[in-house]
Write a protein that holds these residues in place. Structure first.
Motif, short mmCIF file in Angstrom:
data_model
loop_
_atom_site.label_atom_id
_atom_site.label_comp_id
_atom_site.label_asym_id
_atom_site.label_seq_id
_atom_site.Cartn_x
_atom_site.Cartn_y
_atom_site.Cartn_z
N ARG A 189 -4.35 -7.27 -43.19
CA ARG A 189 -4.77 -8.66 -43.40
C ARG A 189 -4.55 -9.40 -42.09
O ARG A 189 -3.47 -9.33 -41.50
CB ARG A 189 -3.92 -9.27 -44.51
N THR A 190 -5.55 -10.14 -41.62
CA THR A 190 -5.44 -10.85 -40.35
C THR A 190 -5.05 -12.30 -40.63
O THR A 190 -5.74 -13.02 -41.35
CB THR A 190 -6.75 -10.80 -39.56
N VAL A 191 -3.92 -12.71 -40.06
CA VAL A 191 -3.36 -14.04 -40.34
C VAL A 191 -3.10 -14.76 -39.01
O VAL A 191 -2.35 -14.26 -38.17
CB VAL A 191 -2.05 -13.95 -41.14
N ALA A 192 -3.71 -15.91 -38.83
CA ALA A 192 -3.51 -16.70 -37.62
C ALA A 192 -2.41 -17.72 -37.85
O ALA A 192 -2.35 -18.37 -38.90
CB ALA A 192 -4.80 -17.41 -37.22
N ALA A 193 -1.54 -17.86 -36.87
CA ALA A 193 -0.53 -18.92 -36.89
C ALA A 193 -1.09 -20.10 -36.09
O ALA A 193 -1.31 -19.98 -34.89
CB ALA A 193 0.77 -18.42 -36.27
N ASP A 194 -1.35 -21.20 -36.78
CA ASP A 194 -1.98 -22.34 -36.13
C ASP A 194 -1.63 -23.62 -36.90
O ASP A 194 -1.52 -23.59 -38.14
CB ASP A 194 -3.50 -22.14 -36.10
N VAL A 195 -1.52 -24.72 -36.17
CA VAL A 195 -1.14 -25.98 -36.80
C VAL A 195 -2.18 -26.45 -37.81
O VAL A 195 -1.89 -27.31 -38.65
CB VAL A 195 -0.91 -27.08 -35.73
N LYS A 196 -3.39 -25.91 -37.75
CA LYS A 196 -4.44 -26.31 -38.69
C LYS A 196 -4.32 -25.60 -40.03
O LYS A 196 -5.10 -25.88 -40.95
CB LYS A 196 -5.81 -26.02 -38.08
N GLY A 197 -3.37 -24.69 -40.15
CA GLY A 197 -3.28 -23.89 -41.35
C GLY A 197 -2.42 -24.49 -42.44
O GLY A 197 -1.81 -25.55 -42.28
N GLY A 198 -2.36 -23.79 -43.55
CA GLY A 198 -1.52 -24.19 -44.67
C GLY A 198 -0.08 -23.79 -44.42
O GLY A 198 0.26 -23.14 -43.42
#
Length: 266
Positions: A189-198
């Motif tokens: 599963r590809t998961v981005a760490a970003d301030v726009k996320g939940g």
């Protein structure tokens, strides 16, 4: 014993601090007893030359023992010669010249990894080295550098890994799109760490982090591009409970990788 700090051989080793010379030779510098000891323990075949001062050899007898076990000669040098070879002000008595050893993207995802850190255009050497160390500590299977990232064998990167560079495979030179395709093909599963996320907390509570995961971290200044965020399966943000404006990239990456490590280990 090498005694002349201006000898051609000494200067040739010192030039490995430069990226062009590292690219031409395929070698890199390793400094200090911690990193040299890890190389001798885990990847001794990569060591081309090993240098130490008499004082350091006496202070760290286990380095000599490991070198002897692997039939690697420790060449004695003076403090002035070691200082001339080193990229740091205080190299702590040992320097090694090692062969570079990047792993291919194909090999990383062919190994059925459960946890991978993907770093897109990470430019700060300290951040990269610290994330490699954190990935190693969290039990990650690999680290992948995509885009125009800092050179993996930059002396500052190597020092910041404190030897973790020799513990897990690191791939370089990939495009993020190719990495994501290969990750999904390997069942991650590809998961981005970003301030726009939940919220990372909600994502953790959903149970999603128990799955094999490729965490994607962006550039220190820009983060990930919108088009890159559209390519991943999920986007999450590390919550900030205090007054800090943001987290350092390496700190945020460490949190995310350990959340996966905790979840996957039940």
């Amino acid at each position: 014993m090498l005694e002349n700090p201006r000898a051609p051989r000494v200067r040739a080793i010192a030039r490995l601090a430069g990226k062009n010379v590292r690219s031409e030779t395929g070698n890199f510098l390793l400094e200090g007893p911690q990193s040299v000891g890890e190389a001798l323990t885990w990847r001794p075949e990569l060591i081309v030359e090993l240098f130490g001062t008499p004082t350091a050899v006496e202070r760290y007898p286990h380095i000599m023992a490991r070198a002897e076990d692997n039939d690697i000669e420790v060449e004695f040098v003076t403090e002035d010669v070691l200082d001339s070879m080193a990229d740091t002000v205080t190299p702590q008595g040992f320097i090694a010249v090692c062969r570079q050893f990047p792993t291919s993207i194909r090999d990383i995802f062919a190994g059925s990894p459960k946890l991978v850190a993907v770093l897109e255009e990470v430019r700060d050497p300290g951040n990269l080295g610290t994330i490699i160390r954190a990935a190693d500590s969290a039990g990650a299977d690999a680290v992948v550098l995509s885009g125009r990232a800092v050179d993996l064998y930059n002396p500052k990167v190597v020092r910041a890994t404190t030897g973790s560079l020799f513990h897990l495979p690191v791939a370089v030179g990939a495009t993020l799109s190719d990495v994501l395709v290969r990750a999904r093909g390997a069942g991650l599963r590809t998961v981005a760490a970003d301030v726009k996320g939940g919220s990372l907390l909600e994502f953790r509570d959903s149970g999603a982090l128990t799955e094999p995961t490729a965490w994607v971290f962006g550039n220190e200044a820009r983060g990930l591009e919108d088009e890159d965020l559209e390519r991943v399966d999920d986007i999450v943000a590390v919550p900030i409970f205090g007054r800090a404006e943001s987290l350092n990239l390496a700190t945020a990456a460490s949190v995310c990788l350990y959340e996966s490590a905790f979840a996957q280990r039940g």
